[in-house]
Structure formats: C-alpha cells, structure tokens
Design a protein around this motif. Structure first.
Motif, PDB file in Angstrom:
ATOM      1  N   ALA A  33      32.182  41.910  37.776  1.00  0.00           N
ATOM      2  CA  ALA A  33      33.603  41.931  38.152  1.00  0.00           C
ATOM      3  C   ALA A  33      33.855  43.107  39.107  1.00  0.00           C
ATOM      4  CB  ALA A  33      34.481  42.031  36.911  1.00  0.00           C
ATOM      5  N   ASP A  34      33.170  44.251  38.855  1.00  0.00           N
ATOM      6  CA  ASP A  34      33.323  45.416  39.738  1.00  0.00           C
ATOM      7  C   ASP A  34      32.813  45.102  41.141  1.00  0.00           C
ATOM      8  OD1 ASP A  34      34.331  46.807  37.697  1.00  0.00           O
ATOM      9  OD2 ASP A  34      32.543  48.035  37.317  1.00  0.00           O
ATOM     10  N   ALA A  35      31.682  44.391  41.196  1.00  0.00           N
ATOM     11  CA  ALA A  35      31.107  44.050  42.511  1.00  0.00           C
ATOM     12  C   ALA A  35      32.075  43.144  43.280  1.00  0.00           C
ATOM     13  CB  ALA A  35      29.752  43.364  42.328  1.00  0.00           C
ATOM     14  N   LEU A  36      32.706  42.209  42.572  1.00  0.00           N
ATOM     15  CA  LEU A  36      33.690  41.324  43.234  1.00  0.00           C
ATOM     16  C   LEU A  36      34.889  42.129  43.723  1.00  0.00           C
ATOM     17  CD1 LEU A  36      33.757  38.119  40.981  1.00  0.00           C
ATOM     18  CD2 LEU A  36      32.836  38.355  43.300  1.00  0.00           C
ATOM     19  N   ALA A  37      35.307  43.114  42.900  1.00  0.00           N
ATOM     20  CA  ALA A  37      36.446  43.948  43.308  1.00  0.00           C
ATOM     21  C   ALA A  37      36.091  44.726  44.576  1.00  0.00           C
ATOM     22  CB  ALA A  37      36.839  44.886  42.172  1.00  0.00           C
TER      23      ALA A  37
ATOM     24  N   CYS B  43      34.012  43.737  46.935  1.00  0.00           N
ATOM     25  CA  CYS B  43      34.077  42.760  48.033  1.00  0.00           C
ATOM     26  C   CYS B  43      35.532  42.547  48.448  1.00  0.00           C
ATOM     27  CB  CYS B  43      33.496  41.417  47.606  1.00  0.00           C
ATOM     28  SG  CYS B  43      31.725  41.424  47.349  1.00  0.00           S
ATOM     29  N   ALA B  44      36.417  42.426  47.460  1.00  0.00           N
ATOM     30  CA  ALA B  44      37.833  42.163  47.757  1.00  0.00           C
ATOM     31  C   ALA B  44      38.441  43.319  48.547  1.00  0.00           C
ATOM     32  CB  ALA B  44      38.605  41.926  46.463  1.00  0.00           C
ATOM     33  N   ARG B  45      37.886  44.537  48.335  1.00  0.00           N
ATOM     34  CA  ARG B  45      38.381  45.698  49.105  1.00  0.00           C
ATOM     35  C   ARG B  45      37.713  45.784  50.471  1.00  0.00           C
ATOM     36  NH1 ARG B  45      37.920  48.185  44.033  1.00  0.00           N
ATOM     37  NH2 ARG B  45      35.925  49.084  44.646  1.00  0.00           N
TER      38      ARG B  45
ATOM     39  N   TRP C  92      32.421  36.333  49.210  1.00  0.00           N
ATOM     40  CA  TRP C  92      33.037  37.488  49.897  1.00  0.00           C
ATOM     41  C   TRP C  92      34.506  37.188  50.228  1.00  0.00           C
ATOM     42  CZ3 TRP C  92      32.385  42.438  51.368  1.00  0.00           C
ATOM     43  CH2 TRP C  92      33.142  42.904  52.452  1.00  0.00           C
ATOM     44  N   HIS C  93      34.741  36.033  50.839  1.00  0.00           N
ATOM     45  CA  HIS C  93      36.103  35.715  51.277  1.00  0.00           C
ATOM     46  C   HIS C  93      37.053  35.455  50.113  1.00  0.00           C
ATOM     47  CE1 HIS C  93      35.269  35.838  55.446  1.00  0.00           C
ATOM     48  NE2 HIS C  93      34.418  34.832  55.435  1.00  0.00           N
ATOM     49  N   LYS C  94      36.529  34.901  49.018  1.00  0.00           N
ATOM     50  CA  LYS C  94      37.412  34.513  47.911  1.00  0.00           C
ATOM     51  C   LYS C  94      37.453  35.558  46.802  1.00  0.00           C
ATOM     52  CE  LYS C  94      37.181  29.873  47.095  1.00  0.00           C
ATOM     53  NZ  LYS C  94      36.503  28.630  46.728  1.00  0.00           N
ATOM     54  N   SER C  95      36.735  36.673  46.980  1.00  0.00           N
ATOM     55  CA  SER C  95      36.586  37.636  45.890  1.00  0.00           C
ATOM     56  C   SER C  95      37.933  38.119  45.357  1.00  0.00           C
ATOM     57  CB  SER C  95      35.721  38.811  46.332  1.00  0.00           C
ATOM     58  OG  SER C  95      36.218  39.308  47.570  1.00  0.00           O
ATOM     59  N   GLY C  96      38.938  38.206  46.230  1.00  0.00           N
ATOM     60  CA  GLY C  96      40.253  38.670  45.795  1.00  0.00           C
ATOM     61  C   GLY C  96      40.940  37.697  44.855  1.00  0.00           C
ATOM     62  N   GLN C  97      40.412  36.475  44.790  1.00  0.00           N
ATOM     63  CA  GLN C  97      41.041  35.475  43.916  1.00  0.00           C
ATOM     64  C   GLN C  97      40.480  35.498  42.503  1.00  0.00           C
ATOM     65  OE1 GLN C  97      40.579  31.697  45.913  1.00  0.00           O
ATOM     66  NE2 GLN C  97      41.260  32.584  47.834  1.00  0.00           N
TER      67      GLN C  97
ATOM     68  N   ASN D 228      41.196  37.314  51.476  1.00  0.00           N
ATOM     69  CA  ASN D 228      40.632  38.589  51.082  1.00  0.00           C
ATOM     70  C   ASN D 228      41.624  39.534  50.429  1.00  0.00           C
ATOM     71  OD1 ASN D 228      38.011  38.947  51.189  1.00  0.00           O
ATOM     72  ND2 ASN D 228      37.904  39.784  53.250  1.00  0.00           N
ATOM     73  N   LEU D 229      42.897  39.263  50.583  1.00  0.00           N
ATOM     74  CA  LEU D 229      43.880  40.171  50.028  1.00  0.00           C
ATOM     75  C   LEU D 229      43.978  39.995  48.522  1.00  0.00           C
ATOM     76  CD1 LEU D 229      46.814  39.992  52.577  1.00  0.00           C
ATOM     77  CD2 LEU D 229      45.234  41.866  52.190  1.00  0.00           C
ATOM     78  N   PRO D 230      43.673  41.042  47.764  1.00  0.00           N
ATOM     79  CA  PRO D 230      43.773  40.903  46.322  1.00  0.00           C
ATOM     80  C   PRO D 230      45.231  41.020  45.878  1.00  0.00           C
ATOM     81  CG  PRO D 230      42.982  43.095  46.874  1.00  0.00           C
ATOM     82  CD  PRO D 230      43.246  42.373  48.176  1.00  0.00           C
ATOM     83  N   GLY D 231      46.086  40.161  46.396  1.00  0.00           N
ATOM     84  CA  GLY D 231      47.515  40.236  46.132  1.00  0.00           C
ATOM     85  C   GLY D 231      47.834  40.035  44.662  1.00  0.00           C
ATOM     86  N   PRO D 232      49.019  40.413  44.240  1.00  0.00           N
ATOM     87  CA  PRO D 232      49.394  40.286  42.837  1.00  0.00           C
ATOM     88  C   PRO D 232      49.493  38.826  42.429  1.00  0.00           C
ATOM     89  CG  PRO D 232      51.304  40.889  44.162  1.00  0.00           C
ATOM     90  CD  PRO D 232      50.124  40.917  45.070  1.00  0.00           C
TER      91      PRO D 232
END
Lengths: 174, 226
Positions: free
Chosen positions: A2-6, A8-10, A53-58, B79-83
């Motif tokens: 989960a940290d690695a995905l976070a 990527c999201a950053r 990489w692109h979806k990591s924020g989801q 990519n935006l980790p939005g809320p």
C-alpha cells in the motif's frame, strides 16, 4: 505494498521500483501461467505496471489488499490479450495449439500446492466439474463459452455449475 | 429481489461478466464503495491462487521500459489521490455531461438528433468524451477532459456494430477538441453498442483494428424520444 502505491500516486517512481522488487517475479509468473508465452507475459506485465502507476491514486485501503488490487490489474490486462483475437493471430496454428494446451493444463493442475488451507479445503469440497470450471476461469482466463466447450456441456449448464460452485465456495469460506 | 453483490463480485473477478456488465461494474468501482469493498473481498478470496504461481524471471530492464512509457496514457486525473468525496461525484458528473449533451442538441434546432449517444469513460470511470452517432456516415466526438497524446501517436475512434463485423474505425482525431467524423457506411447504431478511443501510431492503426491502449470507452444510449 500500500505504501508503494501511495508513492506512485505522489509521482515517486521509487514506488514502482518497490512493486517490481517485491512482486515482479510473481507478476511475471501469473502472466506466464495465464498466457503461456514469455513475450506476451512481458507485454502484459509492462502494460499492467503502466496502469498501476496511473491508477495508484484510486487504491483505497479498506477495499481489499494492495496486492489483490495490483494482481487484478495484471489479470485484467492478460484477459484483454487473450480476448483480442487479432493479438494472438500472429501465432501460427501449432504455437496457438501448444499455448492453449499448456494453458488448460496449468489451470487445472497444482491445486495441492495451494498454501491457503481454507481455500484449498473449500475448493476440494466442490464437485469436480465446478472446481475445474472455476479454475479454468480464474487461472486460465477462459470465458463461459470456452469452459462449456472444454467441458463439453451446454453454455447454460456451465454457467449454473460455476454460479452454484461460487456460492458454495463463499459459504464454505465464511 | 436483493442484489447479491458478492456473487456479482465473484463473476467480475473471474472475468465472467459480459462486456456491458463488466464496463459498468468497472466504472462503479470508483463511485460505489459497497461494490468496491465486495470486489476487494472477492479478489482477496482468490488471491492465494495467484500466490501459487511460480515466480518467473523479471526482465532486467523492466522498470526502465515501464518508466519510458509513463507519459503515454491520460494521467493527470487518474494520478490525483483526491478525496473519496470527489470520486463519489463521478456518476453525477457523467450524468451532468449526458444532460448537458442532450440540452446542447435540443438547442441546435437545425441539426437532426443523433441516433445514439455514448459517454466514454476512462479506466477510472472519469468521463473523457462524448460520441454522438447520427447514423448515415455522420458522427461527432466532443472531449470533456484533456487527454495527453504523446508525439508520434494519434487518437482513433472505433465502434463495434456487431461481434461479426469486429471493431470499425470511425476516424482519426487531429486534436482533443470536438470533431466531425465520417465513418464508413454501417448498420444503424444500436443501444449498448460499444464506442472507444485508442492510442494508435500516427496515421492510424496499421492493421485496421485497434492495436493501442484504450483511452476511454462507453456504451451507446438510444436517443429515441429523449
């Protein structure tokens, strides 16, 4: 994971390195088991990592494990390759046949190596037909229609085997 | 009848849904937390079978090959980790887009109505473009968010009139602005027909079929009496 995905999201590529370091071999193994060809497996894993990489924020904690999320993206990519008839049309008949035979065998063998005792016990408790059908779908990426053809039963029968098998599996695991 | 979400999640995770249900279920992941949790549970139920696969050698340059490609897909929104609150608004956003599109059509009295309209969503369920297909060799595409197209690549719009015909190109796009498309003579578009945009080499797919990554896709809604 989960940290690695976070990471990527950053936008930090270190996250990608950590995913490949921890799970790269397994990702290649899953893709190769489903696609049975090294070239296609490499392509699937690369495509999957770009998507990860692109979806990591989801990815959200509480909606399943990070590893399950990552593997799901790879599985999806492998399924797309298998279903894209044109994608496989570069293979000659013999290569395609060899690939399909190996894929079939890989899907239904090796359950004795399943470490998760509960899942193994519950799968072994299913009818042979339901267990084979579920493994053909999950491990081999076969569709309802392909499974019905492989098991030589009508499509409706195959669908109800699988549905009942999955219901029984959930009950057994709960 | 109550919806058996766990049974649906199993079918989704095993890849056994038909294409329309699968697209909808994929889009619902970002808007329906109960569904996303059911899918997470199903993935984790079957995860041990993935862990059973023998590890295979990793190409030494795997990460380099991947990082070289990171600019090729639409990345900003994804990519935006939005809320989470923002993500739940997505279906509403899609509805507003569809509504705005309907209003837009109504206000241009001189144009005929399209036969079908499809809102194309990316993998994350974000609306990217709207296709209005008027049938008789005339269609239109409008973008509702920016899509980054790398140098040497071009967006191509496709539809799937039937499994027998396979995907048919509606045309290549010069920009990510509204464009008229001049598709070949095809059967009248139907409800549920698939429309998608892929990223292809400049000049279009070399094979006449989609070869590149799918940027966005969606199913057509018939506009009869809307």
């Amino acid at each position: 994971m989960a940290d690695a995905l976070a990471s990527c999201a950053r936008g930090n590529q270190d996250g990608l390195h950590r995913i490949v370091e921890a799970e790269g071999g397994r990702l290649m193994g899953i893709a190769q088991r489903m696609l049975q060809r090294r070239d296609l497996a490499e392509e699937a894993v690369q495509d999957a990592l770009v998507q990860i990489w692109h979806k990591s924020g989801q990815f959200r904690a509480g909606e399943g494990s990070a590893r399950g999320w990552i593997f799901a993206i790879l599985r999806n990519r492998c399924l797309n390759i298998l279903r894209d008839g044109k994608r496989l049309s570069t293979l000659d008949d013999a290569a395609l046949l060899a690939m399909q035979d190996a894929r079939h065998a890989a899907a239904v063998e090796g359950l004795d190596r399943l470490d998760a005792v509960a899942l193994r016990h519950c799968l072994e408790g299913l009818d042979d037909t339901a267990r084979r059908s579920i493994l053909l779908a999950y491990v081999g990426g076969y569709s309802h229609g392909e499974i019905a053809a492989l098991q030589k039963v009508p499509l409706g029968t195959c669908k109800s085997w699988i549905r009942r098998g999955l219901d029984a599996l959930r009950r057994c695991l709960s | 009848m109550t919806r058996d979400m766990d049974a649906e999640a199993d079918a989704f995770v095993l890849g056994l849904m038909d294409e329309a249900d699968e697209s909808r279920s994929m889009a619902d992941l970002s808007s329906d937390p109960d569904w996303a949790r059911a899918v997470g549970r199903a993935r984790d139920r079957f995860l041990p079978i993935d862990l059973m696969a023998d590890a295979a050698p990793v190409p030494a340059d795997l990460v380099q090959r991947v990082t070289a490609r990171l600019s090729e897909a639409p990345s900003v929104a994804a990519n935006l980790p939005g809320p989470p609150r923002m993500r739940r608004l997505l279906p509403a956003a899609a509805a507003i887009v569809a509504l705005a599109c309907g209003i837009g059509i109504g206000s241009r009295m001189s144009d005929p109505d399209p036969v079908v309209v499809a809102v194309l969503l990316d993998d994350g369920g974000v609306p990217r473009a709207i296709v209005e297909d008027y049938g008789s060799e005339h269609a239109r595409i409008r973008f509702v968010s920016d899509i980054a197209v790398p140098d040497g690549r071009q967006m191509q719009v496709w539809t799937l009139p039937s499994q027998d015909m396979g995907p048919i190109s509606l045309g290549l796009l010069e920009t990510d602005r509204a464009e008229r498309l001049s598709p070949p003579d095809l059967p009248t578009p139907a409800g549920g027909q698939l429309y998608e945009i892929t990223l292809e080499p400049e000049g279009g797919s070399p094979t006449g079929r989609p070869t590149g990554p799918i940027l966005a896709k969606g199913l057509a809604a018939v506009q009869d009496g809307v």
